[in-house]
Design a protein around this motif. Structure first.
Motif, PDB file in Angstrom:
ATOM      1  N   ILE A 412       0.813  -1.225   0.000  1.00 56.98           N
ATOM      2  CA  ILE A 412       0.000   0.000   0.000  1.00 56.98           C
ATOM      3  C   ILE A 412       0.842   1.269   0.000  1.00 56.98           C
ATOM      4  N   LYS A 413       2.158   1.137  -0.140  1.00 51.47           N
ATOM      5  CA  LYS A 413       3.028   2.312   0.007  1.00 51.47           C
ATOM      6  C   LYS A 413       2.799   3.362  -1.084  1.00 51.47           C
ATOM      7  N   LYS A 414       2.337   2.931  -2.267  1.00 57.58           N
ATOM      8  CA  LYS A 414       2.189   3.891  -3.365  1.00 57.58           C
ATOM      9  C   LYS A 414       0.932   4.748  -3.210  1.00 57.58           C
ATOM     10  N   GLU A 415      -0.206   4.086  -2.949  1.00 54.09           N
ATOM     11  CA  GLU A 415      -1.467   4.837  -2.892  1.00 54.09           C
ATOM     12  C   GLU A 415      -1.715   5.469  -1.536  1.00 54.09           C
ATOM     13  N   LYS A 416      -1.159   4.873  -0.478  1.00 53.71           N
ATOM     14  CA  LYS A 416      -1.378   5.355   0.888  1.00 53.71           C
ATOM     15  C   LYS A 416      -2.857   5.414   1.245  1.00 53.71           C
ATOM     16  N   GLU A 417      -3.643   4.549   0.638  1.00 54.97           N
ATOM     17  CA  GLU A 417      -5.067   4.488   0.945  1.00 54.97           C
ATOM     18  C   GLU A 417      -5.558   3.078   0.676  1.00 54.97           C
ATOM     19  N   ILE A 418      -6.713   2.761   1.265  1.00 51.09           N
ATOM     20  CA  ILE A 418      -7.266   1.426   1.117  1.00 51.09           C
ATOM     21  C   ILE A 418      -8.786   1.519   1.176  1.00 51.09           C
ATOM     22  N   ASP A 419      -9.452   0.645   0.501  1.00 49.64           N
ATOM     23  CA  ASP A 419     -10.909   0.592   0.509  1.00 49.64           C
ATOM     24  C   ASP A 419     -11.383   0.216   1.919  1.00 49.64           C
ATOM     25  N   GLU A 420     -12.073   1.143   2.569  1.00 46.52           N
ATOM     26  CA  GLU A 420     -12.504   0.919   3.947  1.00 46.52           C
ATOM     27  C   GLU A 420     -13.492  -0.234   4.056  1.00 46.52           C
ATOM     28  N   ASN A 421     -14.348  -0.401   3.049  1.00 49.63           N
ATOM     29  CA  ASN A 421     -15.290  -1.531   3.070  1.00 49.63           C
ATOM     30  C   ASN A 421     -14.546  -2.862   3.094  1.00 49.63           C
ATOM     31  N   LEU A 422     -13.502  -2.934   2.279  1.00 52.20           N
ATOM     32  CA  LEU A 422     -12.709  -4.162   2.208  1.00 52.20           C
ATOM     33  C   LEU A 422     -11.968  -4.401   3.517  1.00 52.20           C
ATOM     34  N   LEU A 423     -11.435  -3.326   4.094  1.00 51.08           N
ATOM     35  CA  LEU A 423     -10.688  -3.456   5.340  1.00 51.08           C
ATOM     36  C   LEU A 423     -11.586  -3.965   6.469  1.00 51.08           C
TER      37      LEU A 423
END
Length: 525
Positions: A412-423
């Protein structure tokens, strides 16, 4: 039921501390195992079932150098001793052990050498070795592979070979950790028929999550639960009238969680930050803690995915010019949003199929194409890795860093974000990222390793995702969580291809299921 049987083991309260990790397990248990019983160990993945196996066979202290206290009594005639304090030599001669990972237990270059290896160590005569080699190679479908190199075997055939090697030297006590997870339905049925045939002659202890198929041979069960939790109602309903005991396992940390909050974490960008000492990682602040660890911002809105197609045309493949083709004139076409199931017998080419799709292997003839916007539809994609991710049969093949945090942060180092639903679908019920953040990926249980490999694949965010036996070593609840995650990915227009022997799982998730047969794909439904 046990009046006429001699006591073999008595497992009492135990504490196990793994070196160089924060992991410490406390077992609150009082469970007898009698001679010539078939005993089931079951419970949630990663709770400590395999650790108890490693203790029973003496590996835990000698190989892993764990600090162990408590009582596990071994009864031998009129005498008994605590194997935690002193592991008796005569147990080694009586005991056979099958580990979870079929690849790590093979030590010889040829199948026949591995098959007779245990018999040689137990000083069988040549006549006995020849007799048992013929008997068990036939039983496990290995007779035509005896001269093959072990490194060429599929995961299923590695498991068959391990089972054959163990059973062939005729141990009195057999420990089987998920013995049929890599076997096709016919091989699994054949194996458990073998277990039925020796029931009453051997003491057999089996770790299984999906255990309905062996209930008729089980005498007793030990259900592992987390601390004061109640046993899973689904497990209790399946076991029904069987006798069972409870092992309450409480994981502890050698240092407190608050002290761990004071640690520094090195991020891939080489930026170091001190985590907030006041963060409460329980209840409502678990998300904030998680995002602090991952140093990312959540996002709810998902960009609309672009449709792609995966197409194979007249594919021929074999591993070398002197071998038979595994696939001949293979053709298929799949597209975004589909979930495809692939089944077949051990050694038919299921894992090979995934490696052809992923671009790891190249066809001798024909082509596998990813048809994508701005690309010519008749052009084979030479950079397949940009579009495809794969969960290997051996999840350790996906690990490149010393710690779980490094594996996750790298993705995740490139986008610095993640889909909260998936998390939310991942943490903490499927895989507890916070609890395992500073652990080595290689010290996780086999079930945890597979879930971590699954998460790494999700974080790569590729439009085509391949899974090789994803439900292996997973309990009912984790399988259900995996099902929800895959359905969510389907809504995000991801093409998912699943190789599995778990046909019940495939029926709940797949749009189409194919059988690998006659060197091609046969549509089932």
């Amino acid at each position: 039921m046990n009046k006429n049987r001699s006591l073999l083991f008595l497992i009492k309260n135990i504490e196990v501390e793994y070196p160089q990790t924060f992991k410490k397990l406390k077992y609150e248990v009082d469970f007898p195992i009698f001679e010539k019983q078939v005993v089931l160990f079951t419970g949630r993945s990663g709770i400590g079932k395999s650790t108890l196996f490693l203790l029973l066979n003496g590996i835990l202290s000698k190989i892993y150098s764990c600090n162990i206290s408590g009582d596990v009594f071994y009864f031998n005639g009129n005498t008994y001793e605590n194997i935690i304090e002193n592991y008796p030599e005569n147990i080694k001669k009586r005991l056979g052990y099958l580990g979870q990972n079929p690849y790590t237990q093979i030590v010889n270059p040829r199948v026949i050498d591995e098959l007779v290896f245990g018999m040689e160590n137990h000083q069988f005569s040549k006549e006995e070795m020849n007799r048992n080699a013929v008997k068990f190679s036939n039983l496990f479908g290995l007779s035509y592979k005896l001269n093959d190199k072990t490194k060429t075997l599929s995961g299923g055939y590695c498991q068959r070979l391990n089972l054959a090697s163990i059973v062939s030297y005729e141990p009195d006590i057999i420990l089987l950790d998920e013995p049929v997870s890599f076997l096709d339905s016919n091989a699994a049925k054949s194996f458990y028929n073998t277990i039925k045939s020796i029931k009453g002659e051997k003491t057999i202890i089996i770790i299984e999550h999906l255990f309905e198929q062996i209930l008729d041979i089980v005498d007793n069960a030990l259900i592992f639960v987390n601390g004061d939790e109640k046993p899973d109602e689904k497990i209790i309903s399946i076991i029904k009238g069987k006798e069972y005991g409870i092992a309450r396992v409480s994981p502890e940390n050698k240092i407190s969680q608050i002290e761990r909050e004071k640690e520094y974490i090195q991020i891939e960008s080489k930026e170091v930050f001190e985590k907030d000492k006041e963060i409460n990682i329980k209840e409502n602040n678990i998300k904030e803690k998680l995002y602090s660890l991952l140093k990312i911002e959540p996002k709810r809105e998902i960009k609309e995915e672009i449709k792609i197609k995966l197409k194979a045309e007249n594919v021929f493949f074999r591993y070398n010019r002197n071998s038979e083709f595994i696939f001949e004139n293979l053709n298929f076409e799949f597209e975004s949003g589909q979930v495809i199931g692939i089944i077949g017998e051990n050694g038919c080419g299921k894992s090979t199929f995934l490696q052809l799709v992923s671009g790891i292997l190249k066809p001798e003839k024909g082509s596998v194409k990813i048809i994508y916007p701005n690309k010519k539809s008749n052009e084979s994609n030479k950079k397949t890795y940009k579009y495809v991710s794969i969960l290997f049969q051996n999840p350790e093949s996906s690990f490149f860093f010393p710690l779980v945090k490094d594996e996750i942060l790298h993705q995740i180092k490139k986008e610095k974000e993640i889909d909260e639903n998936l998390l939310e679908l991942i943490h903490p019920n499927f895989f507890d990222i916070v609890q395992n953040f500073n652990r080595s990926a290689f010290t996780l249980s086999e079930g945890e390793k597979r879930r971590l490999g699954f998460i790494i694949q999700l974080l790569m965010n590729r439009p085509i995702r391949l899974y090789d036996e994803p439900t292996y070593a997973q309990d009912y609840n984790r399988v259900e969580s995996m099902n929800k995650i895959m359905k969510y990915c389907k809504k995000q227009n991801i093409l998912q291809i699943i190789v599995s022997h778990d046909f019940d799982f495939l029926k709940t998730i797949c749009d189409r299921v194919y059988l690998i047969k006659n060197k091609g794909l046969e549509f089932l439904y």
